[in-house]
Structures are given as structure tokens and as C-alpha cells.
Design an enzyme around this catalytic site. Structure first.
Site, PDB file in Angstrom:
ATOM      1  N   GLU A  30      -9.473  -1.642   5.349  1.00  0.00           N
ATOM      2  CA  GLU A  30      -9.973  -1.808   6.526  1.00  0.00           C
ATOM      3  C   GLU A  30     -11.137  -2.443   6.597  1.00  0.00           C
ATOM      4  O   GLU A  30     -11.455  -3.421   6.012  1.00  0.00           O
ATOM      5  CB  GLU A  30     -10.226  -0.398   6.541  1.00  0.00           C
ATOM      6  CG  GLU A  30      -9.167   0.921   6.298  1.00  0.00           C
ATOM      7  CD  GLU A  30      -8.571   0.660   7.452  1.00  0.00           C
ATOM      8  OE1 GLU A  30      -8.531  -0.311   8.177  1.00  0.00           O
ATOM      9  OE2 GLU A  30      -8.128   1.893   7.652  1.00  0.00           O
ATOM     10  N   HIS A  45      -7.178  -4.750  10.077  1.00  0.00           N
ATOM     11  CA  HIS A  45      -6.844  -4.432   8.619  1.00  0.00           C
ATOM     12  C   HIS A  45      -4.983  -5.285   8.163  1.00  0.00           C
ATOM     13  O   HIS A  45      -4.326  -5.687   9.155  1.00  0.00           O
ATOM     14  CB  HIS A  45      -6.754  -3.565   8.271  1.00  0.00           C
ATOM     15  CG  HIS A  45      -5.938  -2.480   8.615  1.00  0.00           C
ATOM     16  ND1 HIS A  45      -5.270  -0.809   8.746  1.00  0.00           N
ATOM     17  CD2 HIS A  45      -4.393  -2.774   8.996  1.00  0.00           C
ATOM     18  CE1 HIS A  45      -5.014  -0.640   9.185  1.00  0.00           C
ATOM     19  NE2 HIS A  45      -4.153  -1.275   9.770  1.00  0.00           N
ATOM     20  N   ASN A  92      -7.063  -3.019  14.148  1.00  0.00           N
ATOM     21  CA  ASN A  92      -8.624  -3.146  14.421  1.00  0.00           C
ATOM     22  C   ASN A  92      -8.810  -4.095  12.956  1.00  0.00           C
ATOM     23  O   ASN A  92      -9.927  -4.927  12.527  1.00  0.00           O
ATOM     24  CB  ASN A  92      -9.106  -1.543  13.375  1.00  0.00           C
ATOM     25  CG  ASN A  92      -8.583  -1.446  11.314  1.00  0.00           C
ATOM     26  OD1 ASN A  92      -7.135  -2.416  11.531  1.00  0.00           O
ATOM     27  ND2 ASN A  92      -8.793  -0.590  11.079  1.00  0.00           N
ATOM     28  N   ASP A 120       1.015  -1.237  -0.124  1.00  0.00           N
ATOM     29  CA  ASP A 120       0.069   0.212  -0.321  1.00  0.00           C
ATOM     30  C   ASP A 120       0.960   1.614   0.164  1.00  0.00           C
ATOM     31  O   ASP A 120       2.532   1.476   0.309  1.00  0.00           O
ATOM     32  CB  ASP A 120      -0.647   0.210   1.039  1.00  0.00           C
ATOM     33  CG  ASP A 120      -0.086   0.047   2.492  1.00  0.00           C
ATOM     34  OD1 ASP A 120       0.831  -0.538   2.201  1.00  0.00           O
ATOM     35  OD2 ASP A 120      -1.100  -0.984   4.012  1.00  0.00           O
TER      36      ASP A 120
HETATM   37  C1  F6R Z   1       1.967  -1.515   6.084  1.00  0.00           C
HETATM   38  C2  F6R Z   1       0.271  -2.397   6.336  1.00  0.00           C
HETATM   39  C3  F6R Z   1      -0.521  -2.119   7.834  1.00  0.00           C
HETATM   40  C4  F6R Z   1       0.027  -2.501   8.885  1.00  0.00           C
HETATM   41  C5  F6R Z   1      -0.193  -2.550   9.901  1.00  0.00           C
HETATM   42  C6  F6R Z   1       0.078  -2.757  11.310  1.00  0.00           C
HETATM   43  O1  F6R Z   1       1.856  -1.638   5.049  1.00  0.00           O
HETATM   44  O2  F6R Z   1      -0.131  -2.676   5.205  1.00  0.00           O
HETATM   45  O3  F6R Z   1      -1.084  -2.954   7.619  1.00  0.00           O
HETATM   46  O4  F6R Z   1       1.050  -3.761   8.356  1.00  0.00           O
HETATM   47  O5  F6R Z   1      -0.792  -1.655   9.963  1.00  0.00           O
HETATM   48  O6  F6R Z   1       0.860  -1.842  11.394  1.00  0.00           O
HETATM   49  P1  F6R Z   1       2.306  -1.832  12.353  1.00  0.00           P
HETATM   50  O7  F6R Z   1       3.543  -2.413  11.941  1.00  0.00           O
HETATM   51  O8  F6R Z   1       3.465  -0.516  12.399  1.00  0.00           O
HETATM   52  O9  F6R Z   1       2.044  -2.158  13.332  1.00  0.00           O
END
Ligand code: F6R
Length: 249
Positions: free
Chosen positions: A152, A147, A145, A76
Site C-alpha cells: 500500500e 499499490h 491507490n 499475496d
Molecule cells: C492481487 C494484487 C492486487 C491487484 C490490484 C488490482 O493479487 O496483488 O495488487 O492486482 O488490487 O486489482 P484488480 O485487478 O481487481 O483491479
């Protein structure tokens, strides 16, 4: 979930997990290199994979690991952040990995932050993945959450790469880095759930006690778009790499 219905779960100290995951990635790179093939790696950003990227950089520097046959696709990117904006995922990947290894930068793909037509931009990203033969191994993190990528809650199993609106929870989680919630982009471009599920192998990496509750839901809750990470239960080769805190429940 493997075919017996049990998710493959690896639990250990964070350092052990990163080494084990690096071993798996390096094994894939070397095996493909020996066969004269490119290895297609799907990457995540965020804080969780940072020690993994540090370990891969260390192996390049100290052990001669080469990324010359590696193609990468990130999950992303935030909308409207220039590639040199330090908060962009383009900048993140260069800073944490790409600038320190011998990867061919032209073979590192990240969803675009700018586009005239979101649909054609998303389709072009999907086509590039297909052109390289699909993703061999996709690394994903998990949001509090549930995702994966920026899929989401509410993201269905059939979703493909597309522009999405970020939830308040996701924007809040990012607010500190951006110096306030008001500076966090409201939209992003993300691979879809189905795009992720097409990877031949998926590894979900989670560390820290703050992930324990969502990890439990993702691994053993009902499979539904309410917690998009639950879809991974249906993948034939998904593994959960958890540190002891994230596996606490
Ligand atoms: C990042 C992504 C997100 C993160 C997730 C966890 O490319 O796609 O889904 O993997 O938000 O983020 P952290 O590792 O910062 O807790």
C-alpha cells in the site's frame, strides 16, 4: 523503464493484450522446458488477469500447452481465509487456473493466510522463491491507490514479504465480493516491493478507464512510496501492458 529511460509500453484492446501476454508466458515456458529447466512465474489475482488465465487454460486444452515445468508464486493472500474459502486467493487460483491445467499443485506457492510467527512465515516464503532460483516473470496488477501486490502507499522500495494492514481504499474495492466492508480482512501477507523488483521481468497489466489516472501517475510520476507502482520505473525489464482505456491519459 528500460535503460534509455522509456518504459516499454504495449497498448491495445484487452483481448490483444491478453494474447500477447500469453504468448510471452508460453514462450518462456517452452524455452525453459527445452532447456530442461523450470519456469518461475509470479502471479496476481483480482479481476485484471482473469482473461489471461482463461487464455492460458484455452491453450492447455486446445493447443497442448503443458505447465509441468512451471512453478508459481502469488503476490499475496488475505489473512485468516482458509484455502477453500471462495474469497481466498488460494481458491481463486485453483478456480481460474490451477484446476484446469496440468500444473503440479505442490509447486504453486501462495503466501500463507495463517501463521504463528509472521516473520518466520514471511521469511520462509522468500526462501522458497530463492530455492527455485528467483522469479522469471512477475505479473502485477495495480490498485487505484497505486499499490502493487498489497504494498500500500507508504511501502518502501526495501520492503520484503511481510504482513501488512490493508488501507480502507483497498478494502472498499474488495467489499462487494465479500458482501460488505465489514467482512473484508484487515490484514494480508504480501511480497514486498523489493521482492517483486527482484523478478527478472515484470509486467504490469492494467485495464479499464478507472485505472487511467493511477497508471499515468505510476508511469510518469516521481518515484516514491506514495505510489508504490512508480518503483517499477526503475526496473531494467518492466513492461506496461495497458488497454486503450487504461492508457487514456
Ligand atoms: C492481487 C494484487 C492486487 C491487484 C490490484 C488490482 O493479487 O496483488 O495488487 O492486482 O488490487 O486489482 P484488480 O485487478 O481487481 O483491479
Amino acid at each position: 523503464m528500460n535503460n534509455s529511460g522509456e518504459p516499454e509500453t504495449i497498448v491495445g484492446e484487452a483481448e490483444y493484450l491478453m494474447i500477447r501476454l500469453a504468448d510471452e508466458i508460453v514462450g518462456g515456458i517452452l524455452e525453459h522446458a527445452a532447456a530442461g529447466r523450470t519456469y518461475v512465474l509470479g502471479l496476481a489475482t483480482g479481476s485484471t488477469p482473469l482473461p489471461l488465465y482463461a487464455e492460458l487454460v484455452r491453450r492447455h486444452r486446445n493447443e497442448g500447452l503443458s505447465f509441468q515445468n512451471v512453478v508459481t508464486f502469488n503476490l499475496d493472500e488475505y489473512e485468516h481465509l482458509k484455502p477453500d474459502d471462495p474469497m481466498s486467493y488460494h481458491a481463486f487460483m485453483r478456480k481460474e487456473l490451477f484446476d484446469h491445467v496440468d500444473i503440479k499443485l505442490e509447486l504453486t506457492f501462495i503466501p500463507p493466510a495463517f501463521y504463528e510467527d509472521e516473520l518466520s512465515a514471511a521469511q520462509a516464503y522468500e526462501r522458497t522463491i530463492t530455492q527455485y532460483g528467483g522469479i522469471d516473470l512477475q505479473i502485477v496488477g495495480i490498485g487505484s491507490n497505486g499499490h502493487i501486490g498489497f504494498n500500500e502507499p507508504g511501502s518502501e522500495q526495501t520492503t520484503r514479504t511481510r504482513r501488512v494492514e490493508l488501507t480502507e481504499a483497498t478494502r472498499r474495492a474488495a467489499a462487494k465480493g465479500f458482501g460488505g466492508l465489514e467482512n473484508v480482512p484487515t490484514h494480508a501477507m504480501t511480497m514486498g516491493v523489493e521482492t517483486i523488483m527482484e523478478a527478472r521481468r515484470i509486467i504490469l497489466l492494467a485495464t479499464g478507464a478507472h485505472k487511467a489516472a493511477i497508471v499515468q501517475k505510476a508511469m510518469s510520476g516521481n518515484i516514491s512510496s506514495t505510489v508504490p507502482a512508480t518503483f517499477l520505473q526503475d526496473h531494467s525489464s518492466a513492461a506496461w501492458y495497458l488497454d486503450t482505456s487504461a492508457a487514456g491519459r
